[in-house]
Design an enzyme around this catalytic site. Structure first.
Site, PDB file in Angstrom:
ATOM      1  N   SER A 181       0.989  -1.035  -0.033  1.00 26.97           N
ATOM      2  CA  SER A 181       0.047   0.055  -0.039  1.00 26.97           C
ATOM      3  C   SER A 181       0.938   1.273  -0.124  1.00 26.97           C
ATOM      4  O   SER A 181       2.259   1.296   0.563  1.00 26.97           O
ATOM      5  CB  SER A 181      -0.848  -0.031   1.302  1.00 26.97           C
ATOM      6  OG  SER A 181      -1.718   1.175   1.201  1.00 26.97           O
ATOM      7  N   TYR A 184      -2.466  -0.578  10.093  1.00 27.16           N
ATOM      8  CA  TYR A 184      -2.590  -1.139   8.802  1.00 27.16           C
ATOM      9  C   TYR A 184      -1.326  -0.640   7.994  1.00 27.16           C
ATOM     10  O   TYR A 184      -0.604  -1.559   7.493  1.00 27.16           O
ATOM     11  CB  TYR A 184      -3.889  -0.587   8.324  1.00 27.16           C
ATOM     12  CG  TYR A 184      -4.001  -0.962   6.634  1.00 27.16           C
ATOM     13  CD1 TYR A 184      -4.275  -2.146   6.454  1.00 27.16           C
ATOM     14  CD2 TYR A 184      -3.641   0.013   5.805  1.00 27.16           C
ATOM     15  CE1 TYR A 184      -4.520  -2.364   4.691  1.00 27.16           C
ATOM     16  CE2 TYR A 184      -3.861  -0.302   4.512  1.00 27.16           C
ATOM     17  CZ  TYR A 184      -4.078  -1.220   3.859  1.00 27.16           C
ATOM     18  OH  TYR A 184      -4.372  -1.785   2.593  1.00 27.16           O
TER      19      TYR A 184
END
Length: 286
Positions: A179, A192
């Site tokens: 990400s 995350y």
């Protein structure tokens, strides 16, 4: 594929979210993606293949000539059936393998079912992920959430690669979804973002370990992509502005990320390993 600025109205869902409740409907490439026979005869396992990036990748792989197995949480069966229909419409096989990947045993079972059902695996896409972005402040991150994020994102990837790697031959490809959060973390996604940075590091080490066996390992780092994870883990106000802070000024569509996975799985990427491909709308991945 792609397009101009996306108009996303405020909306919110319960986790894990449903594709049919999203407005606008994400583009998974059902009509927009055109295959070029780049994966003919390959067999791929895609985790988180029920919706979003996973669904788009499964569809693109099928349109490129690959048979596909997808895993997903049992409660996402409805979305998974839509993926199966799209893969079969492209003329390829699709195994649907409901799995909660948060134990090593579950990943061994998943690998075994995919290997048996497909007759082998040439491409592994570890894409399944969990996030929850509705809180700030480290004191508000619960132990249960921390465990769920790390077990789903990091541990499951480690365990699945461990189970699949002995069965991969020279020319096989592993791709991991990381990400933009690994490079530019947002405070509400503290946990995350940490998992995605860990996955980047894991990918580099796996590329070094498996390279001598002819197995390539890479990562794709998406930016803001319009998937069910967004309305089910952000508040409605955040959803309405999702992607507006990118240089391209919009959220990306799942099909726009799938193209990167196709490249990494194909022979076009035969000398690409140990790297991260950013699909971020212009945000930097370094």
């Amino acid at each position: 594929m792609g397009g101009s600025e996306t108009d996303i109205p405020p909306q919110q869902q319960e986790w894990p979210g449903r594709t049919d409740a999203m407005e606008p409907r994400p583009d998974h490439g059902e009509s927009s993606y055109v295959g070029r026979d780049r994966l003919t005869g390959k067999r791929a396992l895609v985790t988180g293949g029920d919706s979003g990036i996973g669904r788009a990748t499964a569809i693109a792989f099928a349109k490129e000539g690959a048979d596909v197995a997808i895993s997903f949480l049992p409660e996402e069966q409805g979305d998974a059936e839509e993926t199966r229909r799209a893969v079969e419409a492209a003329g390829r096989r699709c195994l649907v393998l409901p799995t909660d990947q948060r134990t090593e045993e579950a990943n061994r079972d998943l690998a075994g079912a995919a290997l048996e059902g497909l007759g082998g695996i040439d491409v592994l896409v570890s894409n399944a992920a969990f996030q929850m972005g509705r809180q700030t402040g480290i004191e508000n991150f619960t132990d249960s959430q921390l465990r769920q994020v790390f077990e789903t994102n990091v541990f499951a990837t480690f365990w699945l690669v461990k189970a699949v790697a002995p069965h991969l031959g020279a020319g096989a490809s592993i791709a991991i979804t990381t990400s933009i959060q690994a490079y530019d973390p947002s405070q509400p996604l503290l946990d995350y973002a940490a998992t995605k940075a860990a996955l980047n590091n894991l990918m580099v080490n796996l590329a070094a370990e498996l390279g001598p066996r002819g197995i390539r390992v890479n990562a794709v780092a998406p930016g803001p992509i319009w998937t069910p994870l967004i309305p089910s883990t952000f508040d409605a106000e955040k959803v309405a502005s999702f992607g507006a802070d990118t240089p391209l000024g919009r959220a990306g569509q799942p099909v726009e990320v799938a193209s990167a996975f196709v490249f990494l799985a194909s022979d076009d990427a035969s000398y690409v390993s140990g790297t991260v491909v950013g699909v971020t709308g212009g945000r930097a991945v370094f």
